[in-house]
Write an enzyme that holds these catalytic residues in place. Structure first.
Site, PDB file in Angstrom:
ATOM      1  N   GLY A  24      -4.319   2.771 -11.268  1.00 58.83           N
ATOM      2  CA  GLY A  24      -5.566   3.511 -11.396  1.00 58.83           C
ATOM      3  C   GLY A  24      -6.637   2.671 -10.724  1.00 58.83           C
ATOM      4  O   GLY A  24      -6.766   1.474 -11.007  1.00 58.83           O
ATOM      5  N   ALA A  25      -7.402   3.297  -9.834  1.00 57.49           N
ATOM      6  CA  ALA A  25      -8.333   2.543  -8.999  1.00 57.49           C
ATOM      7  C   ALA A  25      -9.277   1.642  -9.812  1.00 57.49           C
ATOM      8  O   ALA A  25      -9.387   0.440  -9.535  1.00 57.49           O
ATOM      9  CB  ALA A  25      -9.113   3.506  -8.102  1.00 57.49           C
ATOM     10  N   ARG A  44      -2.617  -3.940  -3.157  1.00 60.13           N
ATOM     11  CA  ARG A  44      -2.418  -2.519  -2.826  1.00 60.13           C
ATOM     12  C   ARG A  44      -3.520  -2.122  -1.850  1.00 60.13           C
ATOM     13  O   ARG A  44      -4.658  -2.550  -1.992  1.00 60.13           O
ATOM     14  CB  ARG A  44      -2.430  -1.635  -4.076  1.00 60.13           C
ATOM     15  CG  ARG A  44      -1.173  -1.870  -4.943  1.00 60.13           C
ATOM     16  CD  ARG A  44      -1.035  -0.826  -6.032  1.00 60.13           C
ATOM     17  NE  ARG A  44      -0.697   0.478  -5.493  1.00 60.13           N
ATOM     18  CZ  ARG A  44      -0.819   1.614  -6.185  1.00 60.13           C
ATOM     19  NH1 ARG A  44      -1.276   1.597  -7.422  1.00 60.13           N
ATOM     20  NH2 ARG A  44      -0.485   2.770  -5.637  1.00 60.13           N
ATOM     21  N   GLN A  55       3.190   9.680 -13.517  1.00 54.77           N
ATOM     22  CA  GLN A  55       2.027   9.226 -14.274  1.00 54.77           C
ATOM     23  C   GLN A  55       1.427  10.373 -15.107  1.00 54.77           C
ATOM     24  O   GLN A  55       0.814  10.130 -16.139  1.00 54.77           O
ATOM     25  CB  GLN A  55       0.947   8.662 -13.341  1.00 54.77           C
ATOM     26  CG  GLN A  55       1.320   7.361 -12.661  1.00 54.77           C
ATOM     27  CD  GLN A  55       1.943   7.579 -11.295  1.00 54.77           C
ATOM     28  OE1 GLN A  55       2.521   8.631 -11.029  1.00 54.77           O
ATOM     29  NE2 GLN A  55       1.841   6.594 -10.425  1.00 54.77           N
ATOM     30  N   ASP A  68      -9.137   7.423  -5.431  1.00 56.24           N
ATOM     31  CA  ASP A  68      -8.853   6.029  -5.073  1.00 56.24           C
ATOM     32  C   ASP A  68      -9.816   5.519  -4.018  1.00 56.24           C
ATOM     33  O   ASP A  68     -10.060   4.316  -3.913  1.00 56.24           O
ATOM     34  CB  ASP A  68      -7.408   5.886  -4.606  1.00 56.24           C
ATOM     35  CG  ASP A  68      -6.460   6.054  -5.781  1.00 56.24           C
ATOM     36  OD1 ASP A  68      -6.160   7.207  -6.136  1.00 56.24           O
ATOM     37  OD2 ASP A  68      -6.076   5.032  -6.382  1.00 56.24           O
ATOM     38  N   ASN A 117      -6.778  10.536  -3.109  1.00 54.51           N
ATOM     39  CA  ASN A 117      -6.294  10.410  -4.484  1.00 54.51           C
ATOM     40  C   ASN A 117      -4.770  10.536  -4.436  1.00 54.51           C
ATOM     41  O   ASN A 117      -4.184  10.762  -3.376  1.00 54.51           O
ATOM     42  CB  ASN A 117      -6.929  11.500  -5.362  1.00 54.51           C
ATOM     43  CG  ASN A 117      -6.710  11.274  -6.851  1.00 54.51           C
ATOM     44  OD1 ASN A 117      -6.810  10.144  -7.341  1.00 54.51           O
ATOM     45  ND2 ASN A 117      -6.391  12.324  -7.582  1.00 54.51           N
ATOM     46  N   LYS A 118      -4.137  10.380  -5.581  1.00 54.18           N
ATOM     47  CA  LYS A 118      -2.675  10.454  -5.683  1.00 54.18           C
ATOM     48  C   LYS A 118      -2.132  11.664  -4.934  1.00 54.18           C
ATOM     49  O   LYS A 118      -2.689  12.758  -5.014  1.00 54.18           O
ATOM     50  CB  LYS A 118      -2.294  10.555  -7.162  1.00 54.18           C
ATOM     51  CG  LYS A 118      -0.823  10.711  -7.451  1.00 54.18           C
ATOM     52  CD  LYS A 118       0.035   9.571  -6.942  1.00 54.18           C
ATOM     53  CE  LYS A 118      -0.448   8.232  -7.433  1.00 54.18           C
ATOM     54  NZ  LYS A 118       0.221   7.095  -6.785  1.00 54.18           N
TER      55      LYS A 118
END
Lengths: 328, 328
Positions: free
Chosen positions: B45-46, B81, B184, B225, B235-236
């Protein structure tokens, strides 16, 4: 290799729940076994369950001397899964032969079996030609779920188009969505592509639209479980997002399906009954719980791609130019 | 409950790879352990990896007396990351304190830790109020991945908005995409919603867009993110399809993220480095191979939702009305 066939008075089907690990067949000798195989996705894919249903009626006719009992078995078979129209269509094709006895029913079922192979080859080549008139070779393709030989008697619908491109030496890479929850893309489509020696990659379902808008493919080719009179197309859940992405990317969204998938009695997508399957297909994995025990899952098995996102529908007999306003 | 904290000179983190089955913490006592925890998604999670990175630099400062060595460790942490901008942002926030010694670094890291909690509460309430001005209570929400307390120090961004709606008694049902490959949504978001006693259902990622266009939700709320200067939101993977569906359905697509997620140095989405993770996350499941052994997988971890599909971005300090032409 045939996905399903009539063998020793039984319906013999590749057990698709065991691929790609094992290539084994299940031999159904009773109507209950055929219905169970359809429900459990031992055999799946709209064209394949149509033929399985027809062979199931042939089996019922062998096992019951009373035509009324065979009709009742045909009803049960037709209801084994609700969304794909091919199942009911195929059962209704063989039903008129029940009165003429088991050999007549079997002959009609085997006719459908042979016709499926021919239809798939015809639509595969027609689809490939349509693409090659518009896209420079090699053609890169995004597909979803499995609309391959395993979804039919052999050859495939969406993968029939891919196969035809491959035979012509005009295929680039195929991206296959894994297709949760039952992973028909990761297991079955990947297995077929691997068997054919086709360059391919698997992505998660959420990534398919990104593959499309990033220019990694030139077209999307999918199968269908039911096509409504207005062109709305019902297919495995996760198809609709690819169609939205294809529209944004300005690439063709091609539905490859036999005429038997078109249901003119269904006016549009909102009239299609979307099968809800067992939530455990989502919540559990090999008997292990993924989600918290109190968390429910909603397992919608199909989605509807509205006609405005469909470029063409290709069948064994025609191209329906949906984007140009043509309707089935 | 805190997702991560400084405890006994270590970085203590809930091990999110083990939820929802087990709630246990991992105590990282070395920089390598912090980096490994970030890479393996023990902490993810960012906002959370930002704070974890800052605490990691505090740890490095405790373990190394040479400031140059601490700077080198900070570089390594920042690169653990690539996509979430918060990680590098947080590391750069603490970096100026390295010269002043370990206590100064820790004090700044703990300031970021506290600020994250405050920012999330502020943006959660702001987002909930914006929604309640437009949607009659109860509000039904679609979300993706986990942008909850577990993605932050506590409370959450997208789930912070959900939490605020819940506190106000104005929340209906939450639909959570399972979020392949690491689930997730099915594991973490479902766990948080279950803990809060919120009505929720999990769907496969391919079904999220159908939930939206069938009118089962009133809005989509997701985290981010990285947000580019033009409003493109990373985002994801699997977020972009929800945004396309929300646009078709005419419902708000809300991005909930702290200001630290906005990266004005990134002009647009195409400039964002999309992390490609280990293909085995897709091909294997609990050590069992899903795909044929020769089948490669492409594991794109994120996608970009173009600004034209974003309704608003809500942060701790403002609403950015992207649909009305405002930009970060």
């Amino acid at each position: 290799m045939l996905t399903l066939e009539w063998k020793n008075d039984r319906v013999s089907m590749i057990d698709q729940t065991r691929l790609p690990g094992e290539l084994v067949s299940l031999e159904a000798g009773t109507v209950d076994e055929v219905i169970d195989a359809i429900k459990r996705l031992v055999v799946r894919g709209a064209p394949a369950i149509g033929v399985a249903g027809a062979l199931g009626v042939a089996l019922a006719a062998r096992l019951n001397s009373d035509p009324a009992a065979v009709h009742a078995e045909a009803d049960r078979i037709a209801e084994a899964r609700p969304t794909a129209v091919n199942l009911r269509w195929a059962v209704e094709q063989v039903r008129p032969f029940i009165a003429a006895g088991p050999d007549a029913v079997l002959a009609k079922a085997l006719e459908l079996h042979a016709a499926d192979i021919e239809a798939n080859r015809a639509l595969g080549y027609r689809g490939a030609e349509w693409l090659l008139e518009r896209i420079p070779s090699p053609v890169n393709v995004q597909t979803h779920c499995n609309a391959g030989g395993l979804a039919c008697v052999e050859w495939g619908t969406a993968l029939g188009v891919v196969r035809a491109l491959h035979e012509k030496g005009s295929l680039g890479r195929v991206f296959a969505d894994e297709t949760r929850p039952l992973l028909q893309g990761a297991r079955l489509t990947a297995w077929e592509l691997d068997q054919m020696g086709i360059d391919h990659m698997v992505v998660v379902d959420g990534a398919g639209p990104t593959v499309i808008v990033r220019g990694m493919v030139d077209c999307v080719v999918v199968g269908a479980d039911r096509i409504a009179a207005n062109g709305d197309t019902c297919n495995k859940v996760g198809t609709f997002p690819l169609a939205m992405a294809a529209a944004r990317a300005g690439i063709p969204f091609v539905v490859a399906a036999p005429e038997s998938t078109i249901d003119v009695a269904t006016p549009n997508g909102s009239a299609i009954h979307i099968e809800e399957r067992d939530p455990a297909e989502i919540s559990d994995w090999n008997g292990r719980r993924i989600t918290p025990t109190a968390t429910p899952a909603l397992n919608l098995a199909f989605d509807v791609t509205p006609a405005d996102l469909v470029t063409i529908i290709v069948t064994e007999s025609r191209i329906i130019n949906v984007a140009a306003g043509e309707r089935p």
